[in-house]
Design a protein around this motif. Structure first.
Motif, short mmCIF file in Angstrom:
data_model
loop_
_atom_site.label_atom_id
_atom_site.label_comp_id
_atom_site.label_asym_id
_atom_site.label_seq_id
_atom_site.Cartn_x
_atom_site.Cartn_y
_atom_site.Cartn_z
N ASN A 132 2.95 -7.32 10.68
CA ASN A 132 1.53 -7.32 10.35
C ASN A 132 1.33 -7.05 8.86
N ILE A 133 2.10 -6.10 8.30
CA ILE A 133 2.00 -5.78 6.88
C ILE A 133 2.35 -7.00 6.03
N ILE A 154 -0.52 -9.38 6.08
CA ILE A 154 -1.65 -8.90 5.31
C ILE A 154 -1.43 -9.12 3.82
N ILE A 155 -0.26 -8.75 3.33
CA ILE A 155 0.05 -8.91 1.91
C ILE A 155 0.01 -10.39 1.53
N TYR A 188 -3.33 -11.84 0.80
CA TYR A 188 -3.96 -11.41 -0.44
C TYR A 188 -3.21 -11.90 -1.68
N LYS A 227 -5.14 -1.90 -0.73
CA LYS A 227 -6.03 -2.67 0.15
C LYS A 227 -5.40 -2.83 1.53
N ALA A 228 -4.10 -3.11 1.56
CA ALA A 228 -3.41 -3.27 2.84
C ALA A 228 -3.33 -1.95 3.60
N GLU A 267 -6.47 -1.02 5.19
CA GLU A 267 -6.76 -1.85 6.36
C GLU A 267 -6.07 -1.32 7.62
N LYS A 302 4.26 -10.18 -4.52
CA LYS A 302 4.02 -9.79 -3.12
C LYS A 302 5.17 -8.97 -2.56
N SER A 306 4.30 -5.40 -3.70
CA SER A 306 3.18 -4.87 -2.92
C SER A 306 3.62 -4.48 -1.52
N GLU A 307 4.37 -5.38 -0.89
CA GLU A 307 4.83 -5.07 0.46
C GLU A 307 5.78 -3.89 0.48
N VAL A 353 3.92 -0.66 0.49
CA VAL A 353 3.33 -0.36 1.80
C VAL A 353 4.39 0.01 2.82
#
Length: 392
Positions: free
Chosen positions: A4-5, A8-9, A12, A117-118, A121, A374, A377-378, A381
């Motif tokens: 899911n993560i 989501i990333i 975006y 943002k992720a 969420e 990305k 970012s991932e 998270v």
């Protein structure tokens, strides 16, 4: 949650690239990141993520999960460099002449904003709290220390940071236990001789000779006095001496840096610089004054944190993504966070010759393979989620 993560990333990604390009066009130097700070605040406000500004620049924010637990901090730096950008063909090149995001801090800030943002969420699923640190002034090695002073890691159990890295192939990630970045100290040596006419050297004490002798001989501090099993670098990068061709110089000023991984070696080299400067000056009849300033400390990744990062990297991006290489002699003030809490620092590869993103950091042609944004970012998270899950 892992899949899911990633989704989501990925959703975006266009926004992530756009944020990075906006920040790249508007670079701000250390302790001058006022527009960047405000941009971060505005973005967090849109997400209803509580934050506070630090002084004079910087932001600390918190995302509280739906379940109680520990707190993990994620850090991104924001400042640019006094470098003229040579990538003038890029639509998003720096609009501030002589200023440039030549080290990837624009990418770091963008990656953490999208990570925020992720995380926001999925916050109801988080088993604890995520602290977001948008740090100023990394390039002058004072930002992290000031953020710590202003409470960035209060009540924090672990801290994680990322640096985009052009010397590592795109989509590879390095985060090994132990040394990652070296300590980075600054020194200045001021030699004083006795000036005079170039035709009458016997009436002078030549600061050029003193400075030159020191520059050559001080290299033996590393090659002959430091244990060869303990890596160290001593570099003189600047020398100012003399006023004109027919005047023997009275003064000389040299500036340099020392890099190593342990306190004992650091202190030894400092003492040796003092001794070499004073003794060499005395041989020629001059004097020496040494100013030695401790900068960043060595970044030493906590074993358990680095092992968690490795597991996260392999699970999220595949075993082939985990990259092993020697530590760098570069400096990073992330070390000041690790003085207070355990954690680790990862290097996300962005080197790709096909996209001209293989240039060294601090070079005027430095750029980032934006497909790797990305990944960063991932990773932010996934590390936060997994730390909270495994430590509660």
């Amino acid at each position: 949650m892992g899949k899911n993560i990633k989704e989501i990333i990925a959703s975006y990604n266009d926004e992530l690239v756009a944020i990075r390009r906006k920040l790249h066009k508007e670079p701000e130097l250390s302790w001058q990141e006022f527009k960047t700070t405000q941009f971060v605040c505005d973005y967090l406000e849109q997400l209803n993520i509580p934050y506070r500004k630090t002084e004079p620049t910087g932001v600390i924010a918190d995302i509280t999960g739906g379940k109680q637990g520990k707190t993990v901090a994620l850090r991104a730096d924001m400042d640019a460099l006094s470098v003229y950008e040579l990538n003038r063909e890029l639509e998003y090149h720096s609009q501030e002449d002589g200023k440039m995001h030549a080290c990837g801090h624009d990418a770091h800030t963008a990656m953490l904003l999208i990570a925020a943002k992720a995380l926001n969420e999925i916050k109801d699923e988080l088993e604890g709290e995520v602290r977001l640190i948008f740090q100023p002034a990394e390039e002058v090695a004072t930002g992290a220390k000031e953020m710590v002073r202003q409470g960035a890691v209060e009540s924090v159990d672990n801290v994680f940071g990322i640096h985009i890295w052009s010397q590592i192939p795109s989509h590879k990630i390095q985060c090994a236990p132990g040394p990652s970045f070296a300590s980075a100290d600054l020194f200045k040596v001021i030699f004083k001789g006795r000036g005079g006419h170039a035709a009458m050297p016997h009436d002078t004490v030549d600061a050029v000779m003193i400075a030159s002798s020191f520059a050559l001989n001080v290299q033996t501090v590393v090659s002959r006095t430091v244990n060869p099993l303990r890596p160290a670098v001593l570099t003189i990068g600047k020398m100012e001496v003399g006023t004109r061709f027919n005047v023997i110089a009275e003064n000389a000023v040299l500036e340099g840096t020392v890099r190593c991984f342990d306190v004992e070696t650091r202190q030894h080299i400092e003492a040796q610089i003092h001794q070499y400067a004073e003794q060499i000056a005395a041989i020629y009849g001059g004097t020496a004054e040494v100013e030695y300033n401790y900068g960043t400390q060595a970044v030493i990744n906590d074993k358990d944190s680095a092992e968690l990062a490795r597991q996260v990297i392999e699970q999220s991006f595949g075993e082939e993504s985990y990259y092993l290489d020697d530590p760098t002699m570069g400096g990073e003030d992330f070390s000041f966070y690790l003085d207070k809490v355990p954690g680790c620092f990862a290097l996300v590869g962005c080197g790709n010759a096909e996209k001209d993103s293989q240039w060294a950091h601090h070079h005027g042609r430095f750029n980032v393979d934006e497909d790797t944004l990305k990944v960063g970012s991932e990773l932010f998270v996934q590390y936060a989620v997994n730390f909270l899950k495994r430590n509660n």
